[in-house]
Design a protein around this motif. Structure first.
Motif, PDB file in Angstrom:
ATOM      1  N   GLY A  47     -47.185  -7.728 -25.438  1.00  0.00           N
ATOM      2  CA  GLY A  47     -46.406  -7.996 -24.490  1.00  0.00           C
ATOM      3  C   GLY A  47     -46.229  -9.562 -24.778  1.00  0.00           C
ATOM      4  O   GLY A  47     -45.271  -9.906 -23.945  1.00  0.00           O
ATOM      5  N   SER A  48     -46.844 -10.315 -25.417  1.00  0.00           N
ATOM      6  CA  SER A  48     -46.580 -11.842 -25.494  1.00  0.00           C
ATOM      7  C   SER A  48     -45.486 -12.337 -26.310  1.00  0.00           C
ATOM      8  O   SER A  48     -44.832 -13.308 -26.415  1.00  0.00           O
ATOM      9  CB  SER A  48     -47.843 -12.405 -25.722  1.00  0.00           C
ATOM     10  N   ALA A 259     -52.037 -13.082 -21.732  1.00  0.00           N
ATOM     11  CA  ALA A 259     -50.623 -13.124 -20.979  1.00  0.00           C
ATOM     12  C   ALA A 259     -50.480 -14.335 -20.193  1.00  0.00           C
ATOM     13  O   ALA A 259     -49.622 -15.143 -20.029  1.00  0.00           O
ATOM     14  CB  ALA A 259     -50.812 -11.916 -20.174  1.00  0.00           C
ATOM     15  N   ASP A 260     -51.887 -14.731 -19.223  1.00  0.00           N
ATOM     16  CA  ASP A 260     -51.671 -15.797 -18.252  1.00  0.00           C
ATOM     17  C   ASP A 260     -51.859 -17.144 -19.056  1.00  0.00           C
ATOM     18  O   ASP A 260     -51.183 -18.197 -18.653  1.00  0.00           O
ATOM     19  CB  ASP A 260     -53.148 -15.887 -17.369  1.00  0.00           C
ATOM     20  N   LEU A 261     -52.460 -17.099 -20.223  1.00  0.00           N
ATOM     21  CA  LEU A 261     -52.530 -18.250 -21.249  1.00  0.00           C
ATOM     22  C   LEU A 261     -50.973 -18.656 -21.573  1.00  0.00           C
ATOM     23  O   LEU A 261     -50.634 -19.811 -21.450  1.00  0.00           O
ATOM     24  CB  LEU A 261     -53.426 -18.201 -22.404  1.00  0.00           C
ATOM     25  N   ILE A 262     -50.480 -17.615 -22.314  1.00  0.00           N
ATOM     26  CA  ILE A 262     -49.135 -17.780 -22.507  1.00  0.00           C
ATOM     27  C   ILE A 262     -48.230 -18.362 -21.231  1.00  0.00           C
ATOM     28  O   ILE A 262     -47.353 -19.047 -21.647  1.00  0.00           O
ATOM     29  CB  ILE A 262     -48.368 -16.394 -23.097  1.00  0.00           C
ATOM     30  N   SER A 263     -48.360 -17.661 -20.062  1.00  0.00           N
ATOM     31  CA  SER A 263     -47.763 -18.325 -18.962  1.00  0.00           C
ATOM     32  C   SER A 263     -47.739 -19.367 -18.812  1.00  0.00           C
ATOM     33  O   SER A 263     -46.716 -20.227 -18.296  1.00  0.00           O
ATOM     34  CB  SER A 263     -47.894 -16.978 -17.789  1.00  0.00           C
ATOM     35  N   ALA A 264     -48.813 -19.824 -18.782  1.00  0.00           N
ATOM     36  CA  ALA A 264     -49.058 -21.332 -18.523  1.00  0.00           C
ATOM     37  C   ALA A 264     -48.441 -22.316 -19.296  1.00  0.00           C
ATOM     38  O   ALA A 264     -47.811 -23.331 -19.039  1.00  0.00           O
ATOM     39  CB  ALA A 264     -50.703 -21.486 -18.381  1.00  0.00           C
ATOM     40  N   HIS A 265     -48.512 -21.953 -20.536  1.00  0.00           N
ATOM     41  CA  HIS A 265     -48.197 -22.887 -21.626  1.00  0.00           C
ATOM     42  C   HIS A 265     -46.379 -22.824 -21.457  1.00  0.00           C
ATOM     43  O   HIS A 265     -45.554 -23.839 -21.675  1.00  0.00           O
ATOM     44  CB  HIS A 265     -48.374 -22.260 -22.995  1.00  0.00           C
ATOM     45  N   ARG A 266     -45.818 -21.483 -21.197  1.00  0.00           N
ATOM     46  CA  ARG A 266     -44.239 -21.412 -21.212  1.00  0.00           C
ATOM     47  C   ARG A 266     -43.768 -22.176 -19.821  1.00  0.00           C
ATOM     48  O   ARG A 266     -42.786 -22.845 -19.948  1.00  0.00           O
ATOM     49  CB  ARG A 266     -44.364 -19.688 -20.785  1.00  0.00           C
ATOM     50  N   ALA A 267     -44.754 -22.356 -18.819  1.00  0.00           N
ATOM     51  CA  ALA A 267     -44.151 -23.052 -17.318  1.00  0.00           C
ATOM     52  C   ALA A 267     -44.356 -24.635 -17.861  1.00  0.00           C
ATOM     53  O   ALA A 267     -43.622 -25.347 -17.313  1.00  0.00           O
ATOM     54  CB  ALA A 267     -45.205 -22.632 -16.458  1.00  0.00           C
ATOM     55  N   ALA A 268     -45.383 -25.077 -18.491  1.00  0.00           N
ATOM     56  CA  ALA A 268     -45.331 -26.189 -18.898  1.00  0.00           C
ATOM     57  C   ALA A 268     -44.305 -26.720 -19.654  1.00  0.00           C
ATOM     58  O   ALA A 268     -43.871 -27.858 -19.514  1.00  0.00           O
ATOM     59  CB  ALA A 268     -46.731 -26.594 -19.477  1.00  0.00           C
TER      60      ALA A 268
END
Length: 292
Positions: A47-48, A259-268
């Motif tokens: 899903g990433s 998923a949370d790791l990807i989300s944090a990098h995407r937000a950054a």
């Protein structure tokens, strides 16, 4: 997306996972002291949007570097998932070419990592000394990676970055991939200043790129604010075309989900132009590692 830094393993193959628990740079690791094979990685990353990945050596016994490469290549073939390989080689050997010739028989080979990080804090110490990047034998052997079209995954702390910049300057035909954005471990004002100064030295070398990976190593958590700080600073120094994302799974699995790791990098990276985001999350990895 390309995940430019992940590991898989069978516990029995890794001496550090089979022996007694020891202090590690990333803290307690009992949850990953087990097999972690490619099927579990793909389930974690589902899903990433990951369409390919770069495996980075995971410290098998040094004499088994070729076995490690074969294990990863066979795993990727079994899973029908494209994986490039960054292998271990002893770059302090008198002549590294026989070892590189053996590794070169595997078409998925992309580069080499020999960890050079050394720290005054013994808990963070890995290499035999702080100045290996300046060793003439190592410099000669790293330069030979250019003959194979391979990169060098460079792992150093801030205090070693001046020597690392000299190494990069001595090997202009080799692309250097700085691990974990320079491993900022001291978040004091002085620590950040030393890291920033060293990163600028490395950024002045056109053959150095910075990998946005392992940013939870010293915090032991997925911290979106810390990730945003490192990403902003690193992109400002290197430019998005010289920055690339890596999950560092399953190490980061000790404290977060993929998923949370990807989300944090995407937000950054959200405030960057779309073209720059595309470089960080895929383009730079393809160019740096010459992914097919």
């Amino acid at each position: 997306m390309i995940d430019a830094h992940f590991h898989i393993w069978r516990q029995a193959d890794l001496p550090w996972l089979t022996g007694p628990m020891q202090p590690r740079i990333f803290g307690p690791y009992e949850p990953i002291r087990r097999d972690y094979e490619i099927e579990e990685y793909l389930a974690d990353a589902a899903g990433s949007g990951i369409t390919g990945a770069v495996y980075v050596q995971a410290n098998w016994a040094p004499a088994r570097a070729l076995d490690e490469v074969r294990f990863v290549a066979e795993s990727a073939k079994r899973a029908e998932f494209p994986v490039g390989i960054v292998a271990h080689a002893d770059l302090l050997a008198e002549d590294i070419r026989p070892a590189l010739d053996a590794l070169a028989k595997e078409p998925s080979m992309l580069g080499v990592r020999m960890q050079l990080h050394w720290h005054e804090n013994p808990l963070y110490r890995f290499a035999s000394g702080p100045e290996l990047a300046r060793d003439p034998v190592l410099q000669r052997n790293v330069a030979r990676l250019g003959d194979y079209g391979w990169s060098f995954d460079l792992q150093v702390f801030a205090g070693q970055m001046a020597g690392a910049a000299e190494l990069a300057a001595a090997c202009p035909k080799v692309t250097f991939v700085l691990q974990h954005a320079g491993m900022l471990e001291d978040l004091s004002e002085a620590g950040i200043a030393e890291w920033r100064s060293g990163m600028k030295l490395l950024a002045r070398q056109p053959n150095v790129v910075s990998k946005l990976s392992g940013l939870g190593t010293f915090l032991r958590r997925n911290d979106p604010a810390h990730i945003a700080f490192i990403l902003a600073e690193t992109v400002a120094m290197f430019g998005a075309s010289r920055c690339l994302f890596g999950s560092n799974f399953p190490i980061e699995k000790l404290w977060t989900s993929h998923a949370d790791l990807i989300s944090a990098h995407r937000a950054a990276a959200a405030s960057l132009p779309e073209a720059e985001q595309a470089q960080i999350f895929a383009g730079t990895a393809r160019q740096t590692y010459k992914l097919r």
